[in-house]
Motif scaffolding. Structure first.
Motif, mmCIF file in Angstrom:
data_model
loop_
_atom_site.group_PDB
_atom_site.id
_atom_site.type_symbol
_atom_site.label_atom_id
_atom_site.label_comp_id
_atom_site.label_asym_id
_atom_site.label_seq_id
_atom_site.Cartn_x
_atom_site.Cartn_y
_atom_site.Cartn_z
ATOM 1 N N PHE A 52 -7.130 1.333 -11.233
ATOM 2 C CA PHE A 52 -7.612 0.055 -10.702
ATOM 3 C C PHE A 52 -8.506 -0.682 -11.694
ATOM 4 C CE2 PHE A 52 -6.056 1.958 -6.852
ATOM 5 C CZ PHE A 52 -5.625 0.868 -6.103
ATOM 6 N N VAL A 53 -8.372 -0.315 -12.975
ATOM 7 C CA VAL A 53 -9.090 -1.029 -14.040
ATOM 8 C C VAL A 53 -8.114 -1.559 -15.086
ATOM 9 C CG1 VAL A 53 -10.772 -0.827 -15.915
ATOM 10 C CG2 VAL A 53 -11.218 0.290 -13.725
ATOM 11 N N LEU A 54 -7.246 -0.700 -15.613
ATOM 12 C CA LEU A 54 -6.389 -1.086 -16.732
ATOM 13 C C LEU A 54 -5.483 -2.283 -16.435
ATOM 14 C CD1 LEU A 54 -5.424 2.413 -18.184
ATOM 15 C CD2 LEU A 54 -7.215 0.834 -18.947
ATOM 16 N N PRO A 55 -4.860 -2.385 -15.247
ATOM 17 C CA PRO A 55 -4.021 -3.564 -14.997
ATOM 18 C C PRO A 55 -4.813 -4.872 -15.084
ATOM 19 C CG PRO A 55 -3.577 -1.847 -13.373
ATOM 20 C CD PRO A 55 -4.806 -1.426 -14.119
ATOM 21 N N PHE A 56 -6.075 -4.812 -14.642
ATOM 22 C CA PHE A 56 -6.901 -6.018 -14.648
ATOM 23 C C PHE A 56 -7.534 -6.253 -16.017
ATOM 24 C CE2 PHE A 56 -6.790 -4.316 -10.308
ATOM 25 C CZ PHE A 56 -6.185 -5.397 -9.673
ATOM 26 N N ALA A 57 -7.882 -5.167 -16.713
ATOM 27 C CA ALA A 57 -8.392 -5.307 -18.076
ATOM 28 C C ALA A 57 -7.329 -5.947 -18.966
ATOM 29 C CB ALA A 57 -8.800 -3.941 -18.629
ATOM 30 N N LYS A 58 -6.081 -5.588 -18.745
ATOM 31 C CA LYS A 58 -4.979 -6.164 -19.509
ATOM 32 C C LYS A 58 -4.868 -7.667 -19.244
ATOM 33 C CE LYS A 58 -0.066 -5.361 -20.471
ATOM 34 N NZ LYS A 58 1.137 -4.532 -20.116
ATOM 35 N N LYS A 59 -5.024 -8.060 -17.968
ATOM 36 C CA LYS A 59 -4.980 -9.484 -17.624
ATOM 37 C C LYS A 59 -6.149 -10.251 -18.239
ATOM 38 C CE LYS A 59 -2.388 -9.342 -13.277
ATOM 39 N NZ LYS A 59 -2.408 -9.687 -11.828
ATOM 40 N N LEU A 60 -7.271 -9.538 -18.420
ATOM 41 C CA LEU A 60 -8.456 -10.169 -19.005
ATOM 42 C C LEU A 60 -8.369 -10.281 -20.520
ATOM 43 C CD1 LEU A 60 -11.212 -8.439 -16.835
ATOM 44 C CD2 LEU A 60 -10.616 -10.860 -16.801
ATOM 45 N N GLY A 61 -7.297 -9.713 -21.103
ATOM 46 C CA GLY A 61 -7.098 -9.854 -22.539
ATOM 47 C C GLY A 61 -7.516 -8.663 -23.373
ATOM 48 N N TYR A 62 -7.920 -7.571 -22.733
ATOM 49 C CA TYR A 62 -8.280 -6.377 -23.497
ATOM 50 C C TYR A 62 -7.016 -5.733 -24.064
ATOM 51 C CZ TYR A 62 -13.077 -6.575 -21.778
ATOM 52 O OH TYR A 62 -14.374 -6.964 -21.522
ATOM 53 N N PRO A 63 -7.097 -5.128 -25.265
ATOM 54 C CA PRO A 63 -5.905 -4.538 -25.915
ATOM 55 C C PRO A 63 -5.527 -3.198 -25.283
ATOM 56 C CG PRO A 63 -7.851 -4.161 -27.263
ATOM 57 C CD PRO A 63 -8.313 -5.024 -26.119
ATOM 58 N N ILE A 64 -4.893 -3.256 -24.134
ATOM 59 C CA ILE A 64 -4.527 -2.052 -23.389
ATOM 60 C C ILE A 64 -3.091 -1.656 -23.733
ATOM 61 C CG2 ILE A 64 -4.313 -0.999 -21.119
ATOM 62 C CD1 ILE A 64 -7.173 -1.810 -21.849
ATOM 63 N N PRO A 65 -2.864 -0.448 -24.257
ATOM 64 C CA PRO A 65 -1.500 -0.011 -24.567
ATOM 65 C C PRO A 65 -0.722 0.305 -23.282
ATOM 66 C CG PRO A 65 -3.046 1.788 -24.932
ATOM 67 C CD PRO A 65 -3.876 0.578 -24.612
ATOM 68 N N PRO A 66 0.604 0.405 -23.347
ATOM 69 C CA PRO A 66 1.415 0.716 -22.158
ATOM 70 C C PRO A 66 0.962 2.018 -21.499
ATOM 71 C CG PRO A 66 2.809 0.041 -23.988
ATOM 72 C CD PRO A 66 1.436 0.227 -24.549
ATOM 73 N N PHE A 67 0.980 2.049 -20.147
ATOM 74 C CA PHE A 67 0.424 3.212 -19.466
ATOM 75 C C PHE A 67 1.081 3.535 -18.125
ATOM 76 C CE2 PHE A 67 -1.868 -0.599 -18.225
ATOM 77 C CZ PHE A 67 -1.869 -0.510 -16.830
ATOM 78 N N ASP A 68 2.020 2.681 -17.625
ATOM 79 C CA ASP A 68 2.492 2.842 -16.252
ATOM 80 C C ASP A 68 4.010 3.035 -16.188
ATOM 81 O OD1 ASP A 68 3.481 0.328 -16.783
ATOM 82 O OD2 ASP A 68 1.966 -0.728 -15.589
ATOM 83 N N PHE A 69 4.612 2.713 -15.029
ATOM 84 C CA PHE A 69 6.047 2.937 -14.844
ATOM 85 C C PHE A 69 6.914 1.981 -15.661
ATOM 86 C CE2 PHE A 69 4.643 5.024 -10.831
ATOM 87 C CZ PHE A 69 5.275 6.248 -11.029
#
Length: 541
Positions: free
Chosen positions: A315-332
């Motif tokens: 409940f953090v990474l999907p929103f951090a990604k929307k906020l522009g943080y450099p989040i690598p692929p992590f889900d389905f």
């Protein structure tokens, strides 16, 4: 060579063998192959232990087992271990004095509420001072706290085991699962759009179910009867629990220099019995996301399952990604990911005891269920470890998700990511400390080559902070929550002062746990550390 020549050679060989063996007693000839098999079995076990634990640890374990056979040695070791356990308890036994050990003769009635308040008042102050633990911001008497408490209370009597009666709770659970799946890639074409799952009591149960389902799925798919699982050393201890519960051989693989799962190292351990490999997003110790994309490719190429632990990040990474943080692929959306665990009771801000386990499709999830056809109580089927489950917690989780919505989670994520960055910046300004790796989210781990980091932790504890001690390397971490938004400057000030205190006055404070943590990290006999932990748990619960 014709048949007669071969027959003659065989007769000569038999005669020669009989002549040679005639000098031995028959019992020797009978026992020799059995002893040979026994030696081979022992040697194989030794080699397996060396491969799993390393030569040094295997040798130390053998040496300690041998030395304990010396009269008096085992008694002395047990006495010393008990001293350590007593110190770890730090007065827990004395606190048990006056505890109820049987039902009161006359019930307390509504007066029990005052008793609850009295006991609650004895808890330590946790507001803003705990690593993780309480993820909701503000006071527990208002705001989001009050909302989920009311939701839990409203449905406290319900049990989703009785779907025909508590249809509202069944709907809540289905919607929590659907909303969580949508956050984690179910809307992406690469996921297949068939993601499904169930709610559980927490991250450990979610991981247990994912492991059990992967084991049974791979047994059905490829006939694997001696299952093995491969995890990075940074993966959660719930996988160790699953390996013990479900009789799965566990391979623990070192991480790379950046403290991420080492894909090449994991590949070396994959064999025909591998049912599952594991990645975390992020890992609990250091807040670092494993290379899920590469792990997915590895799992696909070897036809094995891949579980991603998103208990912290879901409940953090999907929103951090929307906020522009450099989040690598992590889900389905990553091909090869077959299951995901995500805690709603952490950054989902739901009541404690709520998590979700998700699967790429129903074919995998079917292996999670237990169906019983021969019980005299009737036909029975259950989706999770628990039969009866608290509907109040499911309602509380639904209320949390619906009350916050996407905008609420975006706002919360922005706040805690900024606090995490501030803490990292502040730690980098303390010359005696260094940050472990490069944190991707809201967990910041730090150590020191100048001062004893566990002594620093003890000083921080004396200031009211409750941080997490780590090992390999020795370090501590803080898991940032909304509780820390208002106290980040206080945390950094206390940390600077604690480091300076230890630097000026090295050595553990009286009654501190620093020596125990330090000794446990250096102790070569991990079996003894295991026994210490078991003895400690046995004496405290």
């Amino acid at each position: 060579m014709d048949f007669s020549s071969a027959k003659s050679s065989l007769i000569r060989f038999r005669a020669s063998a009989n002549s040679f063996l005639s000098q031995y007693e028959p019992v020797i000839l009978l026992l020799a192959p059995l002893l040979t098999l026994l030696v081979a079995r022992v040697l194989q076990s030794f080699l397996d232990a060396v491969r799993e634990k390393g030569f040094k640890q295997t040798f130390v374990a053998f040496f300690m087992s041998s030395i304990k056979l010396v009269p008096g040695v085992n008694k002395y070791i047990e006495a010393e271990k008990q001293k350590v356990v007593d110190k770890m308890q730090s007065g827990v036994k004395s606190k048990r004095e006056g505890w109820w050990t049987e039902l009161p003769r006359a019930g307390l009635g509504v007066g029990v509420v005052e008793k609850l308040k009295e006991e609650k008042g004895k808890d330590v102050v946790w507001q803003g001072k705990c690593s993780g633990t309480v993820y909701i911001g503000g006071s527990e008497a208002e705001g989001h706290f009050s909302l989920i408490n009311e939701a839990c209370s409203m449905f406290a009597h319900t049990n989703p085991l009785h779907l025909d009666i508590f249809q509202s709770v069944a709907r809540f659970e289905a919607e929590v699962i659907a909303m969580t799946a949508a956050l984690l890639g179910n809307k992406e074409k690469a996921s297949g759009g068939q993601v499904c799952g169930n709610m559980t009591s927490g991250g450990t149960e979610s991981i247990l179910l994912a492991v059990k389902s992967s084991r049974d799925y791979m047994r059905n798919k490829r006939g694997i009867t001696r299952p093995e699982m491969i995890i990075p050393v940074s993966a959660h201890s719930a996988y160790d629990k699953a390996a013990q519960y479900f009789n799965i051989k566990l391979w623990r693989v070192p991480v790379d220099k950046e403290f991420r799962a080492d894909v090449k190292a994991i590949k070396q351990y994959i064999n025909r019995n591998t049912v599952l490999i594991v990645g975390s997003a992020p890992g609990f110790p250091h807040g670092i996301i494993d290379p899920i994309q590469e792990l997915g490719e590895l799992a696909l190429s070897h036809g094995t399952c891949l579980h991603v632990d998103l208990c912290l990040g879901g409940f953090v990474l999907p929103f951090a990604k929307k906020l522009g943080y450099p989040i690598p692929p992590f889900d389905f959306s990553v091909q090869g990911v077959t299951s995901i665990s995500v805690d709603v009771h952490k950054y989902g801000l739901a009541p404690k005891g709520t998590s979700v386990v998700l699967y790429r499709n129903r074919e995998i999830r079917k292996h999670q269920f237990v169906a019983v056809t021969e019980w005299s109580g009737g036909l029975y089927v259950s989706p999770t470890v628990a039969g009866s489950r608290p509907g109040g917690l499911i309602a509380g989780a639904w209320a949390a998700l619906m009350s916050l919505g996407q905008e609420g989670y975006l706002e919360n994520t922005k706040a805690i990511m900024e606090v995490s960055e501030s803490i990292q910046k502040g730690i980098k300004e303390i010359p005696e400390l260094f940050i472990i790796g490069r944190p991707d989210m809201t967990i910041v781990a730090f150590g020191s080559d100048v001062v004893d980091i566990f002594e620093v932790n003890d000083i921080m504890s004396s200031k009211g902070w409750h941080l997490n001690p780590l090992q390999r390397p020795n370090s501590i971490h803080i898991c940032v929550t909304l509780q820390h938004v208002a106290v980040v400057d206080v945390f950094l000030r206390d940390l600077r002062e604690s480091v300076e205190t230890v630097k000026q006055n090295p050595g553990p404070a009286n009654g501190s746990l620093a020596p125990i943590y330090g000794a446990a990290g250096r102790m070569p006999d991990r079996g003894m550390v295991n026994e210490l932990l078991v003895n400690y748990m046995d004496s405290t619960c």
